[in-house]
Write a protein that holds these residues in place. Structure first.
Motif, PDB file in Angstrom:
ATOM      1  N   ARG A 132       2.449  14.615 -13.872  1.00 20.11           N
ATOM      2  CA  ARG A 132       1.423  15.218 -14.744  1.00 20.11           C
ATOM      3  C   ARG A 132       1.157  16.663 -14.359  1.00 20.11           C
ATOM      4  O   ARG A 132       0.930  17.520 -15.214  1.00 20.11           O
ATOM      5  CB  ARG A 132       0.138  14.403 -14.665  1.00 20.11           C
ATOM      6  N   PHE A 189       2.392   1.796  -3.414  1.00 20.53           N
ATOM      7  CA  PHE A 189       1.359   2.276  -4.335  1.00 20.53           C
ATOM      8  C   PHE A 189       1.081   3.761  -4.090  1.00 20.53           C
ATOM      9  O   PHE A 189       0.930   4.537  -5.030  1.00 20.53           O
ATOM     10  CB  PHE A 189       0.076   1.467  -4.176  1.00 20.53           C
ATOM     11  N   GLU A 190       1.028   4.153  -2.820  1.00 24.76           N
ATOM     12  CA  GLU A 190       0.751   5.554  -2.479  1.00 24.76           C
ATOM     13  C   GLU A 190       1.846   6.466  -3.028  1.00 24.76           C
ATOM     14  O   GLU A 190       1.562   7.492  -3.642  1.00 24.76           O
ATOM     15  CB  GLU A 190       0.649   5.697  -0.962  1.00 24.76           C
ATOM     16  N   TYR A 191       3.103   6.094  -2.815  1.00 23.76           N
ATOM     17  CA  TYR A 191       4.205   6.917  -3.302  1.00 23.76           C
ATOM     18  C   TYR A 191       4.270   6.930  -4.827  1.00 23.76           C
ATOM     19  O   TYR A 191       4.503   7.975  -5.434  1.00 23.76           O
ATOM     20  CB  TYR A 191       5.540   6.420  -2.729  1.00 23.76           C
ATOM     21  N   THR A 192       4.050   5.788  -5.457  1.00 25.47           N
ATOM     22  CA  THR A 192       4.114   5.714  -6.921  1.00 25.47           C
ATOM     23  C   THR A 192       3.009   6.532  -7.562  1.00 25.47           C
ATOM     24  O   THR A 192       3.240   7.276  -8.519  1.00 25.47           O
ATOM     25  CB  THR A 192       4.018   4.250  -7.385  1.00 25.47           C
ATOM     26  N   SER A 193       1.801   6.425  -7.045  1.00 24.49           N
ATOM     27  CA  SER A 193       0.696   7.189  -7.624  1.00 24.49           C
ATOM     28  C   SER A 193       0.899   8.686  -7.388  1.00 24.49           C
ATOM     29  O   SER A 193       0.550   9.499  -8.248  1.00 24.49           O
ATOM     30  CB  SER A 193      -0.642   6.718  -7.048  1.00 24.49           C
ATOM     31  N   ALA A 194       1.487   9.058  -6.243  1.00 22.50           N
ATOM     32  CA  ALA A 194       1.769  10.472  -5.983  1.00 22.50           C
ATOM     33  C   ALA A 194       2.795  11.001  -6.978  1.00 22.50           C
ATOM     34  O   ALA A 194       2.654  12.126  -7.479  1.00 22.50           O
ATOM     35  CB  ALA A 194       2.266  10.656  -4.554  1.00 22.50           C
ATOM     36  N   ARG A 195       3.803  10.200  -7.281  1.00 25.14           N
ATOM     37  CA  ARG A 195       4.814  10.640  -8.252  1.00 25.14           C
ATOM     38  C   ARG A 195       4.222  10.794  -9.642  1.00 25.14           C
ATOM     39  O   ARG A 195       4.545  11.729 -10.374  1.00 25.14           O
ATOM     40  CB  ARG A 195       5.980   9.651  -8.295  1.00 25.14           C
ATOM     41  N   THR A 196       3.324   9.882 -10.018  1.00 25.06           N
ATOM     42  CA  THR A 196       2.683   9.971 -11.332  1.00 25.06           C
ATOM     43  C   THR A 196       1.834  11.226 -11.424  1.00 25.06           C
ATOM     44  O   THR A 196       1.894  11.957 -12.416  1.00 25.06           O
ATOM     45  CB  THR A 196       1.814   8.720 -11.575  1.00 25.06           C
ATOM     46  N   ARG A 197       1.048  11.497 -10.401  1.00 18.82           N
ATOM     47  CA  ARG A 197       0.208  12.709 -10.402  1.00 18.82           C
ATOM     48  C   ARG A 197       1.064  13.971 -10.377  1.00 18.82           C
ATOM     49  O   ARG A 197       0.737  14.970 -11.025  1.00 18.82           O
ATOM     50  CB  ARG A 197      -0.735  12.684  -9.202  1.00 18.82           C
ATOM     51  N   ASN A 214       0.830  -1.210   0.000  1.00 20.56           N
ATOM     52  CA  ASN A 214       0.000   0.000   0.000  1.00 20.56           C
ATOM     53  C   ASN A 214       0.863   1.258   0.000  1.00 20.56           C
ATOM     54  O   ASN A 214       0.550   2.239  -0.686  1.00 20.56           O
ATOM     55  CB  ASN A 214      -0.936   0.004   1.207  1.00 20.56           C
ATOM     56  N   SER A 244      -0.681  13.350  -3.646  1.00 22.87           N
ATOM     57  CA  SER A 244      -0.781  12.180  -2.767  1.00 22.87           C
ATOM     58  C   SER A 244      -2.115  12.151  -2.038  1.00 22.87           C
ATOM     59  O   SER A 244      -2.882  13.109  -2.057  1.00 22.87           O
ATOM     60  CB  SER A 244       0.374  12.175  -1.767  1.00 22.87           C
TER      61      SER A 244
END
Length: 171
Positions: A83, A72-80, A69, A123
């Motif tokens: 962008r 996933f939180e750090y990876t999705s924050a980096r993707t956002r 988890n 995040s």
């Protein structure tokens, strides 16, 4: 000639030697092929709960779940954040480099503030990634202020030295 109660038209073309069939015959032959391909069920299946010993201990599973988890939180924050930086007309390579520096813990220069703000905004609200990004943003601001104050202190020190030099000339 009849095949499955369907009139088949046979017209031999002298040049090509092909046989022409009607669309009804093609549909009937397709149905026959589907019936041949359908597997026959030979076993009876039913759902039964079976107790299987676990490979991992319950605490180990909890730790692995938390790590997953967190990643996933750090990876999705980096993707956002990536962008978000692209939306502010930052060049793609620059955005990758700045976010990479921030992720590696080397992002405390003043130009990294945008990256930390984007990571914080991208995040999960109240999550570990947001808290870490806010702490790093605050640290970056403090380092920037410290550099400014050090520069000012060096300037004041040079003024003091100049004043001491004027006082030494009179004596």
């Amino acid at each position: 000639p009849k095949k499955n109660d369907v009139e088949v038209k046979k017209e031999d073309d002298a040049k090509s030697g092909r046989r022409r069939t009607s669309t009804v015959e093609k549909a009937a032959s397709a149905d026959e092929e589907e019936e041949e391909e359908a597997p026959m069920q030979t076993m009876l299946s039913c759902d039964i709960d079976v107790q299987v010993p676990n490979l991992y201990h319950n605490r180990s599973k909890d730790v692995l779940r938390r790590i997953k988890n967190r990643e996933f939180e750090y990876t999705s924050a980096r993707t956002r954040a990536f962008r978000s930086l692209l939306a502010t007309f930052v060049h793609e390579d620059t955005a990758r480099q700045v976010l990479g520096d921030a992720a590696r813990g080397r992002g405390y220069a003043p130009y990294h503030k945008k990256a930390w703000m984007a990571l914080s905004q991208g995040s999960v609200e109240g999550g570990e990634a947001q808290k870490a990004a806010m702490i790093d943003l605050r640290t970056t601001s403090l380092v920037e202020k410290l550099e400014e104050r050090c520069t000012m202190a060096q300037g004041f020190a040079s003024v003091v030295q100049a004043c001491k030099g004027l006082g030494d000339d009179k004596e």
